[in-house]
Write a protein that holds these residues in place. Structure first.
Motif, mmCIF file in Angstrom:
data_model
loop_
_atom_site.group_PDB
_atom_site.id
_atom_site.type_symbol
_atom_site.label_atom_id
_atom_site.label_comp_id
_atom_site.label_asym_id
_atom_site.label_seq_id
_atom_site.Cartn_x
_atom_site.Cartn_y
_atom_site.Cartn_z
ATOM 1 N N ILE A 188 10.190 13.006 12.472
ATOM 2 C CA ILE A 188 8.868 12.674 13.001
ATOM 3 C C ILE A 188 8.785 11.204 13.401
ATOM 4 C CG2 ILE A 188 6.400 12.561 12.479
ATOM 5 C CD1 ILE A 188 6.828 14.906 10.573
ATOM 6 N N PHE A 189 9.211 10.322 12.513
ATOM 7 C CA PHE A 189 9.162 8.892 12.798
ATOM 8 C C PHE A 189 10.487 8.424 13.380
ATOM 9 C CE2 PHE A 189 6.270 9.356 9.049
ATOM 10 C CZ PHE A 189 5.084 9.095 9.719
ATOM 11 N N ASP A 190 10.414 7.645 14.420
ATOM 12 C CA ASP A 190 11.629 7.138 15.046
ATOM 13 C C ASP A 190 12.327 6.109 14.169
ATOM 14 O OD1 ASP A 190 11.393 8.742 17.247
ATOM 15 O OD2 ASP A 190 10.333 7.256 18.465
ATOM 16 N N GLU A 191 11.578 5.443 13.327
ATOM 17 C CA GLU A 191 12.159 4.474 12.408
ATOM 18 C C GLU A 191 11.851 4.895 10.980
ATOM 19 O OE1 GLU A 191 11.019 0.495 13.196
ATOM 20 O OE2 GLU A 191 11.902 0.448 15.207
ATOM 21 N N GLU A 192 12.847 4.848 10.122
ATOM 22 C CA GLU A 192 12.669 5.248 8.731
ATOM 23 C C GLU A 192 11.724 4.294 8.009
ATOM 24 O OE1 GLU A 192 15.643 4.868 5.191
ATOM 25 O OE2 GLU A 192 16.099 6.746 6.235
ATOM 26 N N LYS A 193 10.801 4.861 7.244
ATOM 27 C CA LYS A 193 9.848 4.052 6.489
ATOM 28 C C LYS A 193 10.354 3.855 5.063
ATOM 29 C CE LYS A 193 5.572 5.315 8.887
ATOM 30 N NZ LYS A 193 4.944 3.982 8.957
ATOM 31 N N ASP A 194 10.146 2.660 4.544
ATOM 32 C CA ASP A 194 10.545 2.421 3.161
ATOM 33 C C ASP A 194 9.428 2.825 2.211
ATOM 34 O OD1 ASP A 194 8.653 0.401 3.292
ATOM 35 O OD2 ASP A 194 10.118 -1.224 3.313
ATOM 36 N N GLY A 195 9.708 2.774 0.912
ATOM 37 C CA GLY A 195 8.749 3.204 -0.094
ATOM 38 C C GLY A 195 7.417 2.487 -0.032
ATOM 39 N N PRO A 196 7.387 1.166 -0.032
ATOM 40 C CA PRO A 196 6.104 0.467 0.015
ATOM 41 C C PRO A 196 5.261 0.811 1.235
ATOM 42 C CG PRO A 196 7.816 -1.036 -0.699
ATOM 43 C CD PRO A 196 8.500 0.228 -0.276
ATOM 44 N N GLN A 197 5.902 0.961 2.403
ATOM 45 C CA GLN A 197 5.120 1.262 3.607
ATOM 46 C C GLN A 197 4.545 2.664 3.552
ATOM 47 O OE1 GLN A 197 4.529 -1.101 6.290
ATOM 48 N NE2 GLN A 197 2.871 0.405 6.372
ATOM 49 N N THR A 198 5.297 3.625 3.020
ATOM 50 C CA THR A 198 4.750 4.978 2.908
ATOM 51 C C THR A 198 3.545 4.996 1.970
ATOM 52 O OG1 THR A 198 6.243 5.600 1.087
ATOM 53 C CG2 THR A 198 6.991 6.048 3.336
ATOM 54 N N LEU A 199 3.606 4.211 0.902
ATOM 55 C CA LEU A 199 2.469 4.125 -0.014
ATOM 56 C C LEU A 199 1.248 3.548 0.689
ATOM 57 C CD1 LEU A 199 3.976 2.788 -3.382
ATOM 58 C CD2 LEU A 199 3.123 5.073 -2.890
ATOM 59 N N ALA A 200 1.450 2.457 1.406
ATOM 60 C CA ALA A 200 0.344 1.810 2.101
ATOM 61 C C ALA A 200 -0.264 2.739 3.142
ATOM 62 C CB ALA A 200 0.822 0.513 2.760
ATOM 63 N N ASP A 201 0.585 3.482 3.855
ATOM 64 C CA ASP A 201 0.104 4.358 4.925
ATOM 65 C C ASP A 201 -0.711 5.522 4.380
ATOM 66 O OD1 ASP A 201 1.438 2.717 6.675
ATOM 67 O OD2 ASP A 201 3.082 4.102 7.085
ATOM 68 N N VAL A 202 -0.151 6.244 3.421
ATOM 69 C CA VAL A 202 -0.850 7.440 2.930
ATOM 70 C C VAL A 202 -2.113 7.054 2.170
ATOM 71 C CG1 VAL A 202 0.300 7.735 0.687
ATOM 72 C CG2 VAL A 202 -0.449 9.749 1.983
ATOM 73 N N ALA A 203 -2.091 5.924 1.473
ATOM 74 C CA ALA A 203 -3.281 5.457 0.761
ATOM 75 C C ALA A 203 -4.383 5.079 1.750
ATOM 76 C CB ALA A 203 -2.938 4.266 -0.128
ATOM 77 N N ALA A 204 -3.995 4.469 2.868
ATOM 78 C CA ALA A 204 -4.975 4.096 3.889
ATOM 79 C C ALA A 204 -5.666 5.330 4.457
ATOM 80 C CB ALA A 204 -4.292 3.311 5.006
ATOM 81 N N PHE A 205 -4.891 6.389 4.698
ATOM 82 C CA PHE A 205 -5.479 7.613 5.237
ATOM 83 C C PHE A 205 -6.386 8.291 4.217
ATOM 84 C CE2 PHE A 205 -5.155 12.297 5.655
ATOM 85 C CZ PHE A 205 -5.918 12.434 6.802
#
Length: 258
Positions: free
Chosen positions: A134-151
């Motif tokens: 889905i994502f063209d660039e792999e997301k690291d752990g901290p960014q996935t946390l920030a993203d899903v928490a924001a949503f």
């Protein structure tokens, strides 16, 4: 935001659903919370030492990417609207402070909170496997946390499962005497100190977590709360969680200064 060009239909659906969610009910929650997704500090008295969480709190969460992560990983249990299940096996996440989501998922990943049901889904490797196309660039752990928490923070809370309602006056009294300092006057929690929103949470989930905290099963619980609830009687627990389950969030509840 990075999307794979291999999924044009999915891309359209994501954009359409995002537009409907944010555009049709740019509700008080969505308007107020969409800007509260970064720059918080773990400055509370029960701060985490989990490096992943500390890094995530310094990142800007991408709400659109967070929606994709939520749909791929979270919604099967927590439901598309983030309202959990009626039995309270999975909590209502909608409207939860993003700081709380980050801390709790990071604690589960780090083994500081026991949740064997959720761990396989919270695990960063499982998330990468679910989103690698889905994502063209792999997301690291901290960014996935920030993203899903924001949503999650932008999701409008719906009606939840309430308690029996037969001892509410006592519940309100217990809450005022014991819970206001951390959870606010109506269960709104605290963004900057990552005290969770408990207003409108599923009554059955509230009761189970409260019992676990009292019994020492919730290993990442606030030590002050553990000491405090040890004094609660069965009546106190039932009444205060019933009262909390009936509260509603209000304007200003996602203020980063609170």
């Amino acid at each position: 935001m990075f999307f794979s060009s291999k999924h044009p239909i999915r891309l359209f659906i994501v954009f359409l659903s995002t537009a409907l969610c944010i555009g049709s009910s740019l509700s008080l929650q969505a308007q107020e919370k969409s800007n509260l997704t970064s720059t918080a500090e773990f400055g509370g008295k029960w701060g985490t030492k989990v490096e992943e969480a500390i890094k995530a709190l310094k990142l800007q969460g991408n709400i659109e990417d967070g929606q994709i992560i939520y749909e791929e990983i979270c919604e099967a249990c927590h439901q598309p609207g983030g309202n959990g299940d009626p039995a309270g096996n999975f909590p209502q996440l909608a409207g939860q402070q993003s700081t709380v989501v980050i801390k709790q998922i990071a604690d589960i990943r780090a083994g500081n909170r026991d949740n064997p049901t959720m761990y396989p889904f919270a695990n960063i490797e499982a998330l990468r496997a679910a989103t690698e196309d889905i994502f063209d660039e792999e997301k690291d752990g901290p960014q996935t946390l920030a993203d899903v928490a924001a949503f999650i923070q932008t999701l409008p809370m719906s009606s939840s499962i309430k308690g029996p309602g037969n001892d509410l006056e006592h519940g309100e009294k217990v809450y005022a005497e014991n819970c206001v300092r951390c959870h606010g006057d109506h269960g709104q929690g605290s963004f900057k100190n990552y005290y969770p929103v408990i207003a409108g949470q599923n009554y059955h989930y509230l009761m189970r977590q409260f019992r676990w905290i009292k019994e020492g099963k919730r290993r990442n619980a606030n030590p002050e709360m553990v000491e405090q609830v040890a004094r609660f009687s069965e009546r106190d627990m039932l009444a205060v969680m019933d009262w909390v389950s009936r509260q509603k969030l209000q304007p200003g509840d996602w203020d980063p200064n609170n």
